[in-house]
Scaffold this motif. Sequence first.
Motif, PDB file in Angstrom:
ATOM      1  N   VAL A   1      38.537  32.328  34.315  1.00 23.83           N
ATOM      2  CA  VAL A   1      37.218  32.503  33.702  1.00 23.83           C
ATOM      3  C   VAL A   1      37.193  33.771  32.858  1.00 23.83           C
ATOM      4  CG1 VAL A   1      34.784  32.955  34.174  1.00 23.83           C
ATOM      5  CG2 VAL A   1      35.998  31.226  35.500  1.00 23.83           C
ATOM      6  N   THR A   2      37.819  34.815  33.364  1.00 24.25           N
ATOM      7  CA  THR A   2      37.868  36.088  32.636  1.00 24.25           C
ATOM      8  C   THR A   2      38.590  35.942  31.304  1.00 24.25           C
ATOM      9  OG1 THR A   2      37.835  37.380  34.676  1.00 24.25           O
ATOM     10  CG2 THR A   2      38.715  38.457  32.711  1.00 24.25           C
ATOM     11  N   ILE A   3      39.764  35.317  31.326  1.00 21.87           N
ATOM     12  CA  ILE A   3      40.561  35.169  30.104  1.00 21.87           C
ATOM     13  C   ILE A   3      39.829  34.286  29.091  1.00 21.87           C
ATOM     14  CG2 ILE A   3      42.721  34.326  29.139  1.00 21.87           C
ATOM     15  CD1 ILE A   3      42.928  36.922  30.779  1.00 21.87           C
ATOM     16  N   ILE A   4      39.263  33.187  29.557  1.00 19.97           N
ATOM     17  CA  ILE A   4      38.535  32.284  28.654  1.00 19.97           C
ATOM     18  C   ILE A   4      37.317  32.993  28.055  1.00 19.97           C
ATOM     19  CG2 ILE A   4      37.167  30.163  28.521  1.00 19.97           C
ATOM     20  CD1 ILE A   4      39.036  28.967  30.622  1.00 19.97           C
ATOM     21  N   SER A   5      36.589  33.730  28.885  1.00 23.29           N
ATOM     22  CA  SER A   5      35.408  34.461  28.413  1.00 23.29           C
ATOM     23  C   SER A   5      35.794  35.542  27.418  1.00 23.29           C
ATOM     24  CB  SER A   5      34.660  35.084  29.590  1.00 23.29           C
ATOM     25  OG  SER A   5      34.232  34.095  30.492  1.00 23.29           O
ATOM     26  N   PHE A   6      36.885  36.225  27.701  1.00 25.04           N
ATOM     27  CA  PHE A   6      37.380  37.261  26.799  1.00 25.04           C
ATOM     28  C   PHE A   6      37.743  36.670  25.434  1.00 25.04           C
ATOM     29  CE2 PHE A   6      41.623  38.655  25.246  1.00 25.04           C
ATOM     30  CZ  PHE A   6      41.221  39.783  24.561  1.00 25.04           C
TER      31      PHE A   6
ATOM     32  N   THR B   1      34.367  45.688  36.962  1.00 23.30           N
ATOM     33  CA  THR B   1      35.419  45.212  37.867  1.00 23.30           C
ATOM     34  C   THR B   1      35.388  45.948  39.201  1.00 23.30           C
ATOM     35  OG1 THR B   1      36.841  44.669  35.969  1.00 23.30           O
ATOM     36  CG2 THR B   1      37.908  44.877  38.112  1.00 23.30           C
ATOM     37  N   VAL B   2      35.324  47.258  39.139  1.00 24.37           N
ATOM     38  CA  VAL B   2      35.333  48.067  40.361  1.00 24.37           C
ATOM     39  C   VAL B   2      34.086  47.822  41.204  1.00 24.37           C
ATOM     40  CG1 VAL B   2      35.290  50.433  41.253  1.00 24.37           C
ATOM     41  CG2 VAL B   2      36.808  49.843  39.355  1.00 24.37           C
ATOM     42  N   VAL B   3      32.934  47.719  40.562  1.00 22.85           N
ATOM     43  CA  VAL B   3      31.683  47.475  41.294  1.00 22.85           C
ATOM     44  C   VAL B   3      31.733  46.143  42.025  1.00 22.85           C
ATOM     45  CG1 VAL B   3      29.249  46.923  40.965  1.00 22.85           C
ATOM     46  CG2 VAL B   3      30.190  48.957  39.916  1.00 22.85           C
ATOM     47  N   MET B   4      32.267  45.117  41.376  1.00 20.31           N
ATOM     48  CA  MET B   4      32.381  43.822  42.044  1.00 20.31           C
ATOM     49  C   MET B   4      33.337  43.896  43.226  1.00 20.31           C
ATOM     50  SD  MET B   4      31.519  40.750  42.485  1.00 20.31           S
ATOM     51  CE  MET B   4      30.500  40.351  41.062  1.00 20.31           C
ATOM     52  N   LEU B   5      34.428  44.627  43.075  1.00 14.32           N
ATOM     53  CA  LEU B   5      35.366  44.819  44.179  1.00 14.32           C
ATOM     54  C   LEU B   5      34.683  45.524  45.354  1.00 14.32           C
ATOM     55  CD1 LEU B   5      38.561  45.884  42.193  1.00 14.32           C
ATOM     56  CD2 LEU B   5      38.352  43.837  43.623  1.00 14.32           C
ATOM     57  N   LEU B   6      33.880  46.526  45.045  1.00  8.86           N
ATOM     58  CA  LEU B   6      33.155  47.246  46.093  1.00  8.86           C
ATOM     59  C   LEU B   6      32.159  46.336  46.805  1.00  8.86           C
ATOM     60  CD1 LEU B   6      32.437  50.669  44.344  1.00  8.86           C
ATOM     61  CD2 LEU B   6      33.963  50.268  46.276  1.00  8.86           C
ATOM     62  N   ASP B   7      31.441  45.524  46.039  1.00  7.53           N
ATOM     63  CA  ASP B   7      30.478  44.602  46.634  1.00  7.53           C
ATOM     64  C   ASP B   7      31.172  43.607  47.567  1.00  7.53           C
ATOM     65  OD1 ASP B   7      27.896  45.287  46.049  1.00  7.53           O
ATOM     66  OD2 ASP B   7      27.821  44.228  44.146  1.00  7.53           O
TER      67      ASP B   7
ATOM     68  N   ILE C   1      32.114  40.184  32.261  1.00  6.70           N
ATOM     69  CA  ILE C   1      33.503  39.718  32.290  1.00  6.70           C
ATOM     70  C   ILE C   1      34.305  40.552  33.284  1.00  6.70           C
ATOM     71  CG2 ILE C   1      35.644  39.604  30.946  1.00  6.70           C
ATOM     72  CD1 ILE C   1      33.980  38.791  28.534  1.00  6.70           C
ATOM     73  N   GLY C   2      34.046  41.859  33.297  1.00  6.12           N
ATOM     74  CA  GLY C   2      34.719  42.721  34.265  1.00  6.12           C
ATOM     75  C   GLY C   2      34.382  42.346  35.694  1.00  6.12           C
ATOM     76  N   MET C   3      33.139  41.956  35.937  1.00  5.50           N
ATOM     77  CA  MET C   3      32.737  41.522  37.277  1.00  5.50           C
ATOM     78  C   MET C   3      33.421  40.220  37.679  1.00  5.50           C
ATOM     79  SD  MET C   3      28.687  42.432  37.358  1.00  5.50           S
ATOM     80  CE  MET C   3      28.152  44.155  37.380  1.00  5.50           C
ATOM     81  N   ALA C   4      33.547  39.306  36.722  1.00  2.00           N
ATOM     82  CA  ALA C   4      34.249  38.046  37.001  1.00  2.00           C
ATOM     83  C   ALA C   4      35.696  38.327  37.388  1.00  2.00           C
ATOM     84  CB  ALA C   4      34.192  37.134  35.774  1.00  2.00           C
TER      85      ALA C   4
END
Length: 239
Positions: free
Chosen positions: A131-136, A61-67, A120-123
Amino acid sequence: MTATDPIVLLLGNWASDINVYSIILRIFVSAAISAVIGWERSSKRHSAGFRTFIIVTITGTVVMLLDIHVNVMFGARLFLLSAATIVSVARIATRSLFLNSRKQIMGLTTSVALWNSCIIGMALGAGFYTVTIISFLALLFCLSRLPAFEFYLKNRANHFEIHLELKNSLNLQNFVTTIRRLGLFIDAIEMNPAYVNSGLSVYSIAISISSAELKKYKTHSEIIEALRSLDYVYHIEEI
């Protein structure tokens, strides 16, 4: 970023933007859903458990936010940190695999689940809440509910492998003869060197069910139970 995600529409546009509140929300949700997956794995005594799944998912999650932040600042369209993280988690997950004394690969499902949790964290970091909730939910269903169905299918397959411990190596020929009389075909026999000094003759045997009668009425469990009754069999189980 447009508010097209159903959950974003429910929460408001602030949830789709990169701000303090949306970042806190994404990290919180990331920790919550990964804790559930980690607990499921820990409850089954797998190596990668509660804390590992939380750390990996939050990292995604954090890496995607940084990107996203870097791309907005510099007008780029490269997600280098996310790509590197996926590769790194895949390597870590691969290292959690191991081969036990019966030559079974252990930890494969947990390794894949760990890698999937990172994605999932990246999504979630990208703001795809739905998408995150469905994937989880899909991942949780696969881990907690499908094993019973998988066992059902496996127990009725035409091919299976057994771990066999004989009291004496001279009994192997008797065992092979019995197998053939039952309508089973031996695809391969391999002696297990891990038990050389145990006093037992231990083998991994691949078997095919060639009898139409057995295919129709017998499961692997019933076949193994019948073989277990042989006097010279010390231990037998499917692997």
